[in-house]
Design a protein around this motif. Structure first.
Motif, PDB file in Angstrom:
ATOM      1  N   GLU A   6       0.825  -1.213   0.000  1.00  0.00           N
ATOM      2  CA  GLU A   6       0.000   0.000   0.000  1.00  0.00           C
ATOM      3  C   GLU A   6       0.858   1.261   0.000  1.00  0.00           C
ATOM      4  O   GLU A   6       0.563   2.219  -0.725  1.00  0.00           O
ATOM      5  N   GLU A   7       1.940   1.250   0.780  1.00  0.00           N
ATOM      6  CA  GLU A   7       2.838   2.405   0.804  1.00  0.00           C
ATOM      7  C   GLU A   7       3.520   2.602  -0.541  1.00  0.00           C
ATOM      8  O   GLU A   7       3.676   3.737  -1.003  1.00  0.00           O
ATOM      9  N   ALA A   8       3.927   1.518  -1.164  1.00  0.00           N
ATOM     10  CA  ALA A   8       4.599   1.615  -2.459  1.00  0.00           C
ATOM     11  C   ALA A   8       3.669   2.195  -3.518  1.00  0.00           C
ATOM     12  O   ALA A   8       4.043   3.101  -4.265  1.00  0.00           O
ATOM     13  N   VAL A   9       2.452   1.684  -3.565  1.00  0.00           N
ATOM     14  CA  VAL A   9       1.492   2.172  -4.563  1.00  0.00           C
ATOM     15  C   VAL A   9       1.073   3.609  -4.244  1.00  0.00           C
ATOM     16  O   VAL A   9       0.907   4.425  -5.139  1.00  0.00           O
ATOM     17  N   ARG A  10       0.959   3.947  -2.969  1.00  0.00           N
ATOM     18  CA  ARG A  10       0.627   5.319  -2.583  1.00  0.00           C
ATOM     19  C   ARG A  10       1.699   6.289  -3.083  1.00  0.00           C
ATOM     20  O   ARG A  10       1.390   7.376  -3.577  1.00  0.00           O
ATOM     21  N   LEU A  11       2.966   5.901  -2.986  1.00  0.00           N
ATOM     22  CA  LEU A  11       4.052   6.760  -3.458  1.00  0.00           C
ATOM     23  C   LEU A  11       3.961   6.960  -4.974  1.00  0.00           C
ATOM     24  O   LEU A  11       4.117   8.082  -5.471  1.00  0.00           O
ATOM     25  N   ILE A  12       3.700   5.894  -5.712  1.00  0.00           N
ATOM     26  CA  ILE A  12       3.538   6.019  -7.165  1.00  0.00           C
ATOM     27  C   ILE A  12       2.369   6.943  -7.474  1.00  0.00           C
ATOM     28  O   ILE A  12       2.467   7.838  -8.322  1.00  0.00           O
ATOM     29  N   ARG A  13       1.245   6.747  -6.800  1.00  0.00           N
ATOM     30  CA  ARG A  13       0.058   7.582  -7.028  1.00  0.00           C
ATOM     31  C   ARG A  13       0.380   9.053  -6.793  1.00  0.00           C
ATOM     32  O   ARG A  13       0.002   9.913  -7.580  1.00  0.00           O
ATOM     33  N   THR A  14       1.096   9.342  -5.707  1.00  0.00           N
ATOM     34  CA  THR A  14       1.459  10.725  -5.401  1.00  0.00           C
ATOM     35  C   THR A  14       2.323  11.313  -6.507  1.00  0.00           C
ATOM     36  O   THR A  14       2.099  12.436  -6.952  1.00  0.00           O
ATOM     37  N   GLN A  15       3.299  10.564  -6.957  1.00  0.00           N
ATOM     38  CA  GLN A  15       4.184  11.064  -8.011  1.00  0.00           C
ATOM     39  C   GLN A  15       3.429  11.269  -9.320  1.00  0.00           C
ATOM     40  O   GLN A  15       3.652  12.257 -10.020  1.00  0.00           O
ATOM     41  N   ILE A  16       2.536  10.360  -9.655  1.00  0.00           N
ATOM     42  CA  ILE A  16       1.742  10.509 -10.877  1.00  0.00           C
ATOM     43  C   ILE A  16       0.838  11.732 -10.768  1.00  0.00           C
ATOM     44  O   ILE A  16       0.763  12.548 -11.685  1.00  0.00           O
ATOM     45  N   ARG A  17       0.175  11.878  -9.646  1.00  0.00           N
ATOM     46  CA  ARG A  17      -0.794  12.966  -9.490  1.00  0.00           C
ATOM     47  C   ARG A  17      -0.114  14.321  -9.405  1.00  0.00           C
ATOM     48  O   ARG A  17      -0.746  15.332  -9.689  1.00  0.00           O
ATOM     49  N   GLU A  28      -2.196  11.056 -22.239  1.00  0.00           N
ATOM     50  CA  GLU A  28      -1.651  10.424 -21.041  1.00  0.00           C
ATOM     51  C   GLU A  28      -2.233  10.980 -19.747  1.00  0.00           C
ATOM     52  O   GLU A  28      -2.197  10.309 -18.723  1.00  0.00           O
ATOM     53  N   VAL A  29      -2.756  12.206 -19.776  1.00  0.00           N
ATOM     54  CA  VAL A  29      -3.286  12.793 -18.548  1.00  0.00           C
ATOM     55  C   VAL A  29      -4.397  11.914 -17.978  1.00  0.00           C
ATOM     56  O   VAL A  29      -4.347  11.502 -16.819  1.00  0.00           O
ATOM     57  N   ASP A  30      -5.394  11.615 -18.791  1.00  0.00           N
ATOM     58  CA  ASP A  30      -6.512  10.794 -18.321  1.00  0.00           C
ATOM     59  C   ASP A  30      -6.061   9.384 -17.956  1.00  0.00           C
ATOM     60  O   ASP A  30      -6.503   8.821 -16.962  1.00  0.00           O
ATOM     61  N   ARG A  31      -5.167   8.815 -18.751  1.00  0.00           N
ATOM     62  CA  ARG A  31      -4.686   7.456 -18.487  1.00  0.00           C
ATOM     63  C   ARG A  31      -3.937   7.400 -17.164  1.00  0.00           C
ATOM     64  O   ARG A  31      -4.113   6.473 -16.359  1.00  0.00           O
ATOM     65  N   ALA A  32      -3.095   8.405 -16.904  1.00  0.00           N
ATOM     66  CA  ALA A  32      -2.321   8.428 -15.661  1.00  0.00           C
ATOM     67  C   ALA A  32      -3.239   8.559 -14.452  1.00  0.00           C
ATOM     68  O   ALA A  32      -3.079   7.850 -13.457  1.00  0.00           O
ATOM     69  N   LEU A  33      -4.205   9.452 -14.538  1.00  0.00           N
ATOM     70  CA  LEU A  33      -5.127   9.625 -13.415  1.00  0.00           C
ATOM     71  C   LEU A  33      -6.014   8.399 -13.234  1.00  0.00           C
ATOM     72  O   LEU A  33      -6.335   8.029 -12.105  1.00  0.00           O
ATOM     73  N   ALA A  34      -6.390   7.760 -14.322  1.00  0.00           N
ATOM     74  CA  ALA A  34      -7.194   6.536 -14.212  1.00  0.00           C
ATOM     75  C   ALA A  34      -6.398   5.438 -13.513  1.00  0.00           C
ATOM     76  O   ALA A  34      -6.948   4.689 -12.701  1.00  0.00           O
ATOM     77  N   TRP A  35      -5.106   5.331 -13.795  1.00  0.00           N
ATOM     78  CA  TRP A  35      -4.272   4.339 -13.109  1.00  0.00           C
ATOM     79  C   TRP A  35      -4.184   4.694 -11.628  1.00  0.00           C
ATOM     80  O   TRP A  35      -4.383   3.841 -10.763  1.00  0.00           O
ATOM     81  N   ALA A  36      -3.890   5.959 -11.340  1.00  0.00           N
ATOM     82  CA  ALA A  36      -3.674   6.381  -9.959  1.00  0.00           C
ATOM     83  C   ALA A  36      -4.919   6.252  -9.094  1.00  0.00           C
ATOM     84  O   ALA A  36      -4.832   5.947  -7.908  1.00  0.00           O
ATOM     85  N   ASP A  37      -6.084   6.475  -9.691  1.00  0.00           N
ATOM     86  CA  ASP A  37      -7.319   6.507  -8.910  1.00  0.00           C
ATOM     87  C   ASP A  37      -8.227   5.309  -9.149  1.00  0.00           C
ATOM     88  O   ASP A  37      -9.271   5.190  -8.522  1.00  0.00           O
ATOM     89  N   GLY A  38      -7.843   4.430 -10.039  1.00  0.00           N
ATOM     90  CA  GLY A  38      -8.756   3.352 -10.391  1.00  0.00           C
ATOM     91  C   GLY A  38      -8.119   1.986 -10.436  1.00  0.00           C
ATOM     92  O   GLY A  38      -7.338   1.590  -9.571  1.00  0.00           O
TER      93      GLY A  38
END
Length: 82
Positions: A6-17, A28-38
């Motif tokens: 969970e911590e690892a994925v949270r860090l990726i999400r933060t960096q993407i967002r 890529e904007v929508d794709r990146a946010l879809a990965w981070a939030d979905g």
């Protein structure tokens, strides 16, 4: 190294967002946010909990392709190696 998937994925999400939207290729904007939030983050968490690696990459306007990769680490083996 982080303690949990969970911590690892949270860090990726933060960096993407926090990646500047203008730095990303338009598609890529929508794709990146879809990965981070979905689904992407959920699949990454599931893979890590199964002991498998996971990753995600995006394409910047410059053509560069940053990539995040995470893999489980067996703390017991690391402790025994030292």
């Amino acid at each position: 190294m982080l303690d949990t998937p969970e911590e690892a994925v949270r860090l990726i999400r933060t960096q993407i967002r926090t990646t500047r939207p203008f730095a990303l290729a338009p598609a890529e904007v929508d794709r990146a946010l879809a990965w981070a939030d979905g689904g992407g983050r959920l699949q990454a968490l599931a893979a890590l909990h199964r002991g498998e690696p996971a990753g995600f990459s995006i394409v910047l306007r410059s053509g560069l392709r940053p990539e995040w990769r995470v893999r489980p680490v067996d703390y017991l083996l690391m402790t025994l190696a030292h």
